[in-house]
Design an enzyme around this catalytic site. Structure first.
Site: not given
Ligand code: C5P
Length: 457
Positions: A233-236, A306
């Site tokens: 995943g990502n930090r969004s 994102a």
């Protein structure tokens, strides 16, 4: 707010107390703002009987502080926030009663409380009846403020007073008060430029300039499964996309929010489509895009999500054991926004030509960068976007999860506009200002010709 005037970037706390001259507060706000100041107004209880808080709020863009015991919606204490962030306090007009309270440190109203709590310079412009001003009590109070507290006093002028008499007690000319504020601040550094720390701005009422438009917003970050419990995943958090959706709703749009792993509250009033993976986000986008009848399913797409750039080629069906470690084979994901642009411009997903969608949707992309934004203009061209909103996510106060964002906006004409650090809602409204403009241009030109396409990857 301009940054050029003598008070550019400054926050000025204007304290208004209960004198007939309180009506001059509106003009004083205007003069301070013309010098570039952000003005926040505080009223004593008696001042609220002379001037309506609503007018001052509309002029200053901040909620008016008038209750010393009230808390802000976010739980902060209003007058302490002002005291800690303002570059100067100016009390104009200051009544005899207020001077007496201040001289004795009686913090029973927001104006005295702010002065007591602040290390900012204080400017005081008394206004009252001539006999009152000449009374030894008033003289002593003024002297204490000036000589002991170090406040700058802007002496009242001689002239006709509210009582009908002539005397010294008329509020000083407003440009003189502004000049005193400028002089009191001198060359001190701005105390805080961060709008998230300053008193919150009230959202300026916006026209319903997106009524009749369908706006699709993607928000959050996609999650690519590794196995049933793990993902890439990502930090969004989705905060920026949700702000765009909320702003579009407030401006009358029909809004579809495609939410991928959003960790903030979703706006009421939007049609929510949940999408976890890039593949699901792609399916949701293509379904919203429509086009079977040649008509675009939306007027604008704001692609704030994102999207993962890689996805595991073969996610496991059962939870992977730690074992001796793990090597993951990743495949690049398709560039979704570029694909939407291609389809809108008249190419299907396989690259075959067909009729461009009509009317042409306006498509806005985001680019999270770390460091230089120089790649952003090329990205806009490559993806065929109308607008690209780029930010440096490594900068404090900008990027994932923060309440604020500092972005640079690139457009199809090659123009580049750097916006200051702003609350995300303000960034959202400015983006939508550009979308509204692009939609209006599209409609007046009856523009449906294909737009520049990304080179096939
Ligand atoms: O190329 P980059 O990832 O920086 O581009 C960011 C923009 O492209 C964002 O608007 C993002 O939503 C979109 N994007 C996409 N599909 C991808 C990667 C990014 O639509 N696979």
């Amino acid at each position: 707010m301009t940054v050029d005037g003598r008070l550019g970037g400054r926050l000025i706390a204007l304290g208004v107390t209960g004198s007939i001259a309180a009506y001059k507060a509106t003009e004083l706000i205007r003069l301070l703002a013309a010098e570039g100041a952000d003005v926040v107004v505080m009223l004593t209880p008696s001042a609220t009987r002379f001037v309506a808080p609503l007018a001052l709020e509309a002029l200053s863009g901040h909620a008016v502080e008038s209750d010393v015991l009230a808390l802000l919606p976010d739980g902060r204490i209003g007058h302490i926030v002002i005291a800690d962030t303002c570059d100067a306090v100016v009390v104009a007009p200051a009544t005899a009663s207020w001077l007496g309270a201040m001289a004795n440190g009686l913090a029973g109203d927001v104006v005295t409380a702010t002065c007591l709590a602040s290390s900012a310079p204080v400017v005081v412009a008394p206004a009252m009846d001539g006999e009152m001003y000449a009374h030894p009590a008033t003289t002593a109070n003024v002297a204490r403020l000036r000589d002991t507290f170090g406040y700058r006093i802007v002496e009242p002028e001689e002239g006709p007073l509210a009582s009908g008499q002539l005397g010294v007690g008329r509020l000083a000319a407003l440009p003189t008060i502004v000049a005193a504020v400028v002089a009191a601040i001198g060359d001190r550094p701005v105390r805080t430029a961060d709008p998230a720390v300053r008193p919150a701005r009230v959202a300026a009422p916006r026209p319903a300039d997106l009524a009749g438009r369908h706006v699709v917003v993607t928000a959050g970050g996609t999650r690519e499964p590794i196995d049933p419990v793990r993902f890439i995943g990502n930090r969004s958090t989705g905060r920026m996309g949700v702000a765009v959706a909320e702003a579009a709703l407030a401006r009358g749009a029909e809004v579809t929010l495609i939410a991928a792993g959003v960790s903030v509250d979703l706006p009421a009033g939007a049609a929510i489509v949940a999408a976890e993976t890039t593949a699901q986000l792609r399916a949701a986008l293509l379904s919203a895009l429509g086009g079977a009848d040649g008509r675009a399913g939306f007027d604008a797409l704001v692609m704030a999500a994102a999207v993962a750039d890689f996805t595991p080629i073969a996610p496991a069906d059962t939870k992977l054991a730690r074992g001796a470690g793990l090597r993951l084979d990743l495949a690049p994901t398709p560039d979704l926004v570029a694909e939407v642009v291609r389809i809108a411009a008249g190419l299907d997903s396989a690259g075959a030509s067909r009729r461009p969608l009509s009317p042409r949707p306006i498509i806005v992309g985001f680019a999270a960068e770390t460091g230089s934004l120089d790649r952003a203009a090329g990205k806009l061209q490559r993806k065929g976007l109308d607008l690209l909103v780029a930010n440096d996510v490594a900068e404090p106060g900008s990027g994932f999860g923060s309440e604020t964002n500092r972005v640079t906006v690139f457009d199809r004409d090659g123009d580049r506009e750097a916006w200051p650090l702003l609350p995300k809602r303000d960034v959202a409204d400015r983006i939508l200002d550009r979308v509204v403009r692009a939609l209006d241009e599209r409609d007046t030109m009856g523009q449906t010709e294909p737009i520049e396409q990304e080179s096939q990857r």
